[in-house]
Design a protein around this motif. Structure first.
Motif, mmCIF file in Angstrom:
data_model
loop_
_atom_site.group_PDB
_atom_site.id
_atom_site.type_symbol
_atom_site.label_atom_id
_atom_site.label_comp_id
_atom_site.label_asym_id
_atom_site.label_seq_id
_atom_site.Cartn_x
_atom_site.Cartn_y
_atom_site.Cartn_z
ATOM 1 N N ASP A 233 0.801 -1.171 -0.030
ATOM 2 C CA ASP A 233 -0.062 -0.346 0.152
ATOM 3 C C ASP A 233 0.786 1.179 0.629
ATOM 4 O O ASP A 233 1.677 1.556 1.157
ATOM 5 C CB ASP A 233 -0.857 0.408 1.308
ATOM 6 N N HIS A 297 -2.649 2.340 8.916
ATOM 7 C CA HIS A 297 -3.449 1.519 9.464
ATOM 8 C C HIS A 297 -2.282 0.508 9.852
ATOM 9 O O HIS A 297 -1.980 0.627 8.715
ATOM 10 C CB HIS A 297 -4.433 0.777 8.615
ATOM 11 N N SER A 324 0.927 1.565 7.866
ATOM 12 C CA SER A 324 0.836 2.792 7.190
ATOM 13 C C SER A 324 1.130 3.782 8.217
ATOM 14 O O SER A 324 0.442 4.331 8.724
ATOM 15 C CB SER A 324 -0.278 2.688 6.251
ATOM 16 N N GLU A 326 0.112 8.110 6.326
ATOM 17 C CA GLU A 326 0.084 8.644 5.617
ATOM 18 C C GLU A 326 -0.864 9.945 4.847
ATOM 19 O O GLU A 326 -2.355 9.311 5.418
ATOM 20 C CB GLU A 326 -0.895 7.178 4.607
ATOM 21 N N GLU A 340 1.996 8.005 1.628
ATOM 22 C CA GLU A 340 2.213 6.989 2.149
ATOM 23 C C GLU A 340 2.980 5.342 2.487
ATOM 24 O O GLU A 340 3.379 5.470 0.938
ATOM 25 C CB GLU A 340 0.582 6.363 1.983
HETATM 26 ZN ZN ZN Z 1 -2.973 3.310 3.557
#
Ligand code: ZN
Ligand code: ZN
Length: 367
Positions: A233, A297, A324, A326, A340
């Motif tokens: 991510d 998260h 993360s 972000e 992020e």
């Molecule tokens: Zn994320």
């Protein structure tokens, strides 16, 4: 991964269950079953559950039609055929009298059928807290998988940068992301990509549409794929053409906030403190009201899992957590910026799993 990894995870779970006074857990989600067995199985509407109880061998109640897939795990299996009653099999395996917990991913239909078999005195409780706490701390094999997924994310970001031009549309860029992910080795993406240019970037979860990216504005690209079922991510914000002074200022604030978060994330620090370190930088610059979501998260087999980096979260960071960081600033009807990366918590602090360039000079694309 050897089966030993899965046995170690089950042993960690048993210790947690004993602390929580839970006698048995039914693990039903595809990710949860994979975590404890190494078998990635989507049973569709049919009931499947791995039953884990301290002091007992694990048992997997699984549809007969998945015998071949399930055979890859050394866990004892109890197969059931269409027309049979898997819930009775499960109730037989669960030791009588103790507290029973089930993960929240199971459909209500299954849960009610199980409740009818186990009787009212053993109504199940949620296993999500204990399973989430376990999976929040990654073991070495998981960290290696997350590192590989993140390296792929860096490669995809480098290549989408070359694709972005003022006349291409958000949807074209999203389709190119899907293609790039397949090319690096991830046939699926871990979530639908976000490509948000211009004023559309002011909506943090904008869905890519047929608008052209345009020039002299920001383009947010938020994307991820899988390596061995582990998610990546990443978000980068690019500038197509000439930036306004405010775009550059907001970008530098968001980057400084993200770096403050990474610097603050250490074992023993609370997740709320990390969120505060990030938010403080944005507030001090006067953009506090425009940072409208949590800081980050956890990421693992699920794209959003424990722990959550958010205001007042008293949970403390532990070595092995991956999450993360972000932050974003979203100026309504104007533009947005989000940056992020995934980080892993180590003894000395947070180590970023992403290396895609993010300095201001590196995200400006001349057109
Ligand atoms: Zn994320
Ligand atoms: Zn993201």
């Amino acid at each position: 991964m050897t089966d030993n990894v899965y046995e170690k995870r089950r042993q960690r779970l048993y210790r947690l269950l004993e602390e929580h006074g839970v006698a048995a857990v039914l693990v039903t989600s595809t990710a949860g079953v994979y975590y404890f067995t190494g078998v990635w199985l989507n049973p569709g509407e049919r009931a499947s559950a791995v039953i884990l109880q301290p002091g007992h061998d694990p048992v997997w109640v699984v549809p007969e039609m998945f015998r071949h897939e399930a055979a890859a795990s050394d866990v004892e299996k109890r197969y059931w055929n269409d027309g049979g009653n898997p819930y009775r099999l499960m109730a037989e395996v669960v030791a009588k009298g103790g507290a029973l917990a089930v993960d929240g991913d199971w459909s209500t239909r299954h849960l009610l059928a199980l409740a009818a078999e186990v009787g009212a005195d053993t109504l199940p409780r949620s296993a999500d807290g204990v399973l989430g706490a376990l999976r929040a701390v990654k073991d070495e094999a998981e960290i290696r998988a997350l590192e590989q997924a993140s390296q792929w994310a860096d490669q995809v970001v480098a290549r989408i940068r070359e694709f972005l031009t003022p006349v291409r549309t958000e949807r074209q860029a999203a389709e190119e992301l899907a293609r790039l992910w397949r090319e690096v080795g991830s046939p699926e993406m871990s979530f639908p990509p976000i490509v948000a240019a211009g004023s559309r970037g002011a909506a943090p979860h904008h869905e890519p549409d047929d608008s052209q990216l345009g020039r002299d504005t920001t383009v947010i690209v938020d994307t991820g794929g899988f390596y061995r079922h582990y998610c990546s991510d990443i978000t980068r914000t690019f500038v197509l053409g000439r930036a306004t002074a405010e775009m550059e200022q907001v970008y530098r604030v968001v980057l400084a906030a993200q770096q403050a978060g990474i610097a603050a994330a250490k074992p023993g620090v609370t997740l709320g403190e990390v969120d505060r370190a990030v938010r403080q930088v944005i507030q001090d610059a006067g953009y506090g009201p425009y940072f409208t979501h949590r800081t980050g998260h956890g990421v693992g087999l699920d794209i959003h899992e424990l722990p959550y980096v958010m205001a007042d979260n008293p949970q403390r960071l532990e070595v092995g957590m991956v999450m993360s960081i972000e932050p974003g600033v979203y100026l309504p009807n104007r533009f947005g910026v989000r940056i992020e990366d995934l980080v892993v918590i180590e003894a000395g602090g947070a180590r970023s799993l992403n290396r895609a360039p993010k300095q201001w000079e590196e995200v400006v694309i001349e057109v």
